[in-house]
Design a protein around this motif. Structure first.
Motif, PDB file in Angstrom:
ATOM      1  N   ILE A  15      92.285  69.012 -87.582  1.00 10.96           N
ATOM      2  CA  ILE A  15      91.186  69.155 -88.545  1.00 10.96           C
ATOM      3  C   ILE A  15      90.999  67.852 -89.318  1.00 10.96           C
ATOM      4  O   ILE A  15      89.870  67.418 -89.574  1.00 10.96           O
ATOM      5  N   GLU A  16      92.117  67.197 -89.647  1.00  7.51           N
ATOM      6  CA  GLU A  16      92.044  65.899 -90.331  1.00  7.51           C
ATOM      7  C   GLU A  16      91.271  64.895 -89.469  1.00  7.51           C
ATOM      8  O   GLU A  16      90.456  64.122 -89.971  1.00  7.51           O
ATOM      9  N   GLU A  17      91.514  64.940 -88.162  1.00  6.75           N
ATOM     10  CA  GLU A  17      90.841  64.028 -87.245  1.00  6.75           C
ATOM     11  C   GLU A  17      89.337  64.307 -87.201  1.00  6.75           C
ATOM     12  O   GLU A  17      88.524  63.380 -87.172  1.00  6.75           O
ATOM     13  N   GLN A  52      96.851  72.566 -97.295  1.00  8.65           N
ATOM     14  CA  GLN A  52      97.551  71.286 -97.064  1.00  8.65           C
ATOM     15  C   GLN A  52      96.575  70.122 -97.175  1.00  8.65           C
ATOM     16  O   GLN A  52      96.860  69.104 -97.812  1.00  8.65           O
ATOM     17  N   LEU A  53      95.405  70.263 -96.547  1.00  7.80           N
ATOM     18  CA  LEU A  53      94.400  69.190 -96.570  1.00  7.80           C
ATOM     19  C   LEU A  53      93.852  68.992 -97.979  1.00  7.80           C
ATOM     20  O   LEU A  53      93.508  67.874 -98.364  1.00  7.80           O
ATOM     21  N   ALA A  54      93.803  70.082 -98.759  1.00  9.31           N
ATOM     22  CA  ALA A  54      93.354  69.971-100.149  1.00  9.31           C
ATOM     23  C   ALA A  54      94.367  69.169-100.964  1.00  9.31           C
ATOM     24  O   ALA A  54      94.002  68.361-101.820  1.00  9.31           O
ATOM     25  N   SER A  55      95.664  69.359-100.666  1.00  6.11           N
ATOM     26  CA  SER A  55      96.696  68.611-101.397  1.00  6.11           C
ATOM     27  C   SER A  55      96.635  67.123-101.062  1.00  6.11           C
ATOM     28  O   SER A  55      97.070  66.282-101.837  1.00  6.11           O
ATOM     29  N   MET A  56      96.057  66.788 -99.890  1.00  6.68           N
ATOM     30  CA  MET A  56      95.893  65.390 -99.483  1.00  6.68           C
ATOM     31  C   MET A  56      94.571  64.806-100.000  1.00  6.68           C
ATOM     32  O   MET A  56      94.301  63.618 -99.827  1.00  6.68           O
ATOM     33  N   GLY A  57      93.726  65.676-100.580  1.00  4.02           N
ATOM     34  CA  GLY A  57      92.453  65.209-101.115  1.00  4.02           C
ATOM     35  C   GLY A  57      91.323  65.186-100.107  1.00  4.02           C
ATOM     36  O   GLY A  57      90.220  64.740-100.417  1.00  4.02           O
ATOM     37  N   LEU A  58      91.563  65.702 -98.882  1.00  4.58           N
ATOM     38  CA  LEU A  58      90.529  65.661 -97.845  1.00  4.58           C
ATOM     39  C   LEU A  58      89.598  66.875 -97.902  1.00  4.58           C
ATOM     40  O   LEU A  58      88.496  66.850 -97.355  1.00  4.58           O
ATOM     41  N   VAL A  59      90.072  67.936 -98.564  1.00  3.70           N
ATOM     42  CA  VAL A  59      89.302  69.184 -98.649  1.00  3.70           C
ATOM     43  C   VAL A  59      89.308  69.638-100.110  1.00  3.70           C
ATOM     44  O   VAL A  59      90.266  69.373-100.832  1.00  3.70           O
ATOM     45  N   VAL A  60      88.232  70.287-100.519  1.00  4.15           N
ATOM     46  CA  VAL A  60      88.172  70.870-101.864  1.00  4.15           C
ATOM     47  C   VAL A  60      88.024  72.381-101.692  1.00  4.15           C
ATOM     48  O   VAL A  60      87.122  72.851-100.986  1.00  4.15           O
ATOM     49  N   ILE A  61      88.938  73.129-102.310  1.00  4.08           N
ATOM     50  CA  ILE A  61      88.868  74.601-102.239  1.00  4.08           C
ATOM     51  C   ILE A  61      88.267  75.108-103.546  1.00  4.08           C
ATOM     52  O   ILE A  61      88.807  74.874-104.628  1.00  4.08           O
ATOM     53  N   ARG A  62      87.129  75.798-103.425  1.00  4.06           N
ATOM     54  CA  ARG A  62      86.417  76.292-104.616  1.00  4.06           C
ATOM     55  C   ARG A  62      86.644  77.797-104.742  1.00  4.06           C
ATOM     56  O   ARG A  62      86.473  78.516-103.750  1.00  4.06           O
ATOM     57  N   ARG A  64      86.402  81.534-104.804  1.00  2.00           N
ATOM     58  CA  ARG A  64      85.416  82.509-104.314  1.00  2.00           C
ATOM     59  C   ARG A  64      84.273  81.917-103.492  1.00  2.00           C
ATOM     60  O   ARG A  64      83.364  82.631-103.096  1.00  2.00           O
ATOM     61  N   ARG A  65      84.301  80.608-103.261  1.00  2.00           N
ATOM     62  CA  ARG A  65      83.211  80.012-102.462  1.00  2.00           C
ATOM     63  C   ARG A  65      83.734  79.288-101.224  1.00  2.00           C
ATOM     64  O   ARG A  65      82.966  78.699-100.469  1.00  2.00           O
ATOM     65  N   GLY A  66      85.042  79.324-101.039  1.00  2.26           N
ATOM     66  CA  GLY A  66      85.616  78.721 -99.841  1.00  2.26           C
ATOM     67  C   GLY A  66      85.814  77.221 -99.956  1.00  2.26           C
ATOM     68  O   GLY A  66      85.671  76.627-101.032  1.00  2.26           O
ATOM     69  N   ALA A  67      86.122  76.601 -98.829  1.00  2.00           N
ATOM     70  CA  ALA A  67      86.480  75.178 -98.804  1.00  2.00           C
ATOM     71  C   ALA A  67      85.341  74.327 -98.261  1.00  2.00           C
ATOM     72  O   ALA A  67      84.535  74.789 -97.433  1.00  2.00           O
ATOM     73  N   ILE A  68      85.277  73.089 -98.746  1.00  2.00           N
ATOM     74  CA  ILE A  68      84.337  72.104 -98.198  1.00  2.00           C
ATOM     75  C   ILE A  68      85.106  70.803 -97.938  1.00  2.00           C
ATOM     76  O   ILE A  68      86.164  70.568 -98.530  1.00  2.00           O
ATOM     77  N   VAL A  69      84.562  69.984 -97.072  1.00  2.00           N
ATOM     78  CA  VAL A  69      85.120  68.647 -96.863  1.00  2.00           C
ATOM     79  C   VAL A  69      84.850  67.860 -98.147  1.00  2.00           C
ATOM     80  O   VAL A  69      83.736  67.880 -98.681  1.00  2.00           O
ATOM     81  N   ALA A  70      85.878  67.189 -98.663  1.00  2.00           N
ATOM     82  CA  ALA A  70      85.738  66.457 -99.924  1.00  2.00           C
ATOM     83  C   ALA A  70      84.688  65.356 -99.807  1.00  2.00           C
ATOM     84  O   ALA A  70      84.563  64.711 -98.761  1.00  2.00           O
ATOM     85  N   ARG A 155      94.737  57.513 -95.393  1.00  2.00           N
ATOM     86  CA  ARG A 155      94.266  58.753 -94.775  1.00  2.00           C
ATOM     87  C   ARG A 155      93.083  59.331 -95.551  1.00  2.00           C
ATOM     88  O   ARG A 155      92.138  59.857 -94.960  1.00  2.00           O
ATOM     89  N   ARG A 156      93.144  59.206 -96.874  1.00  2.00           N
ATOM     90  CA  ARG A 156      92.056  59.737 -97.701  1.00  2.00           C
ATOM     91  C   ARG A 156      90.753  58.986 -97.444  1.00  2.00           C
ATOM     92  O   ARG A 156      89.658  59.549 -97.508  1.00  2.00           O
ATOM     93  N   LEU A 157      90.881  57.694 -97.123  1.00  5.26           N
ATOM     94  CA  LEU A 157      89.694  56.847 -96.932  1.00  5.26           C
ATOM     95  C   LEU A 157      89.303  56.691 -95.458  1.00  5.26           C
ATOM     96  O   LEU A 157      88.360  55.969 -95.153  1.00  5.26           O
ATOM     97  N   ARG A 158      90.024  57.364 -94.571  1.00  4.30           N
ATOM     98  CA  ARG A 158      89.756  57.186 -93.131  1.00  4.30           C
ATOM     99  C   ARG A 158      88.285  57.357 -92.743  1.00  4.30           C
ATOM    100  O   ARG A 158      87.741  56.524 -92.020  1.00  4.30           O
ATOM    101  N   PRO A 159      87.598  58.437 -93.191  1.00  5.57           N
ATOM    102  CA  PRO A 159      86.200  58.604 -92.765  1.00  5.57           C
ATOM    103  C   PRO A 159      85.324  57.411 -93.161  1.00  5.57           C
ATOM    104  O   PRO A 159      84.403  57.036 -92.444  1.00  5.57           O
ATOM    105  N   TYR A 160      85.640  56.828 -94.318  1.00  8.34           N
ATOM    106  CA  TYR A 160      84.808  55.740 -94.848  1.00  8.34           C
ATOM    107  C   TYR A 160      85.171  54.404 -94.192  1.00  8.34           C
ATOM    108  O   TYR A 160      84.293  53.580 -93.927  1.00  8.34           O
ATOM    109  N   ARG A 161      86.453  54.208 -93.901  1.00  6.83           N
ATOM    110  CA  ARG A 161      86.863  52.984 -93.198  1.00  6.83           C
ATOM    111  C   ARG A 161      86.275  52.990 -91.787  1.00  6.83           C
ATOM    112  O   ARG A 161      85.841  51.965 -91.273  1.00  6.83           O
ATOM    113  N   ARG A 162      86.250  54.173 -91.204  1.00  5.51           N
ATOM    114  CA  ARG A 162      85.683  54.296 -89.859  1.00  5.51           C
ATOM    115  C   ARG A 162      84.181  53.983 -89.868  1.00  5.51           C
ATOM    116  O   ARG A 162      83.677  53.270 -89.000  1.00  5.51           O
TER     117      ARG A 162
END
Length: 223
Positions: A15-17, A52-62, A64-70, A155-162
């Motif tokens: 999922i991180e990938e 786990q991904l939320a603890s890494m800052g890659l996902v935000v869990i809201r 009653r509204r579920g999770a989104i990609v940070a 890892r937190r900046l991977r999408p942006y470095r890419r």
């Protein structure tokens, strides 16, 4: 138990990938049922992975509204790249002082692999080889705490470095910047390695504008 842990780690990496490559885009809702079907598991391991991904800052869990990609706003991006550039700079300084001959060989091999991806004009291949190149520098610091902190922010900046690597001429420029870094490390010149890595990672001015334009295009494509 070991296989469960391994499976959980694999799920997180997969999922991180997807986030790193932009298949799951910033702000996108993460449907637990959909992900469970996609990976052939129940919703429980998916939920645990998202935590786990939320603890890494890659996902935000809201609630009653579920999770989104940070999503990172422009100011957050600048701040995080600012810290990233200082961490990498420190890695370069220490690697120039501490790298063994064998580690220098691995750095040169990683640099050569980047050149092959550049010659083939394959941004995705270059991105992965680029990760190996930076990891070789981290390893050369012989400072595990610094490696862990730098890797976590990377890892937190991977999408942006890419995304940055898709900007015109960025592949060639990135490789030439690597060239200077390698030479400084091989020469044992810590201050030069630090300065060059800081400049290599820092985004400001035109590079920041290019990144924002790429991100905007990515979001339009997703719409």
């Amino acid at each position: 138990m070991a296989s469960m842990t391994t499976h959980s780690a694999t799920l997180r990496e997969q999922i991180e990938e997807l986030i790193a490559v932009g298949a799951l885009k910033p702000g996108q809702h993460l449907d637990e049922t959909e992900l469970a079907t996609r990976f052939g598991v129940s919703r429980t391991p998916i939920r645990e992975t998202l935590i786990q991904l939320a603890s890494m800052g890659l996902v935000v869990i809201r609630p009653r509204r579920g999770a989104i990609v940070a999503e990172l706003g422009p100011q957050q991006l600048v701040e995080m790249f600012e810290v990233m550039s200082e961490l990498e700079s420190t890695c370069g300084r220490l690697a120039a002082r501490r790298m063994t001959a064998e580690e220098q060989k691995q750095l040169l091999a990683a640099h050569q692999a980047c050149q092959q991806a550049l010659d083939a004009q394959e941004p995705d291949a270059y991105y992965y080889k680029n990760e190996v190149f930076h990891e070789a520098i981290y390893a050369g610091t012989h400072n595990q705490f610094l490696i862990d902190q730098t890797r976590a922010l990377y890892r937190r900046l991977r999408p942006y470095r890419r995304l940055q690597l898709r900007v015109r001429d960025r592949l060639a420029n990135s490789y030439h910047e690597h060239d200077g870094v390698v030479q400084a490390i091989i020469d044992g010149d810590g201050e030069r390695a630090a300065r060059l890595l800081r400049e290599h990672v820092m985004i400001q001015g035109q590079r920041f504008a290019d990144l924002m334009a790429s991100l905007s295009q990515l979001n339009q494509d997703a719409a």
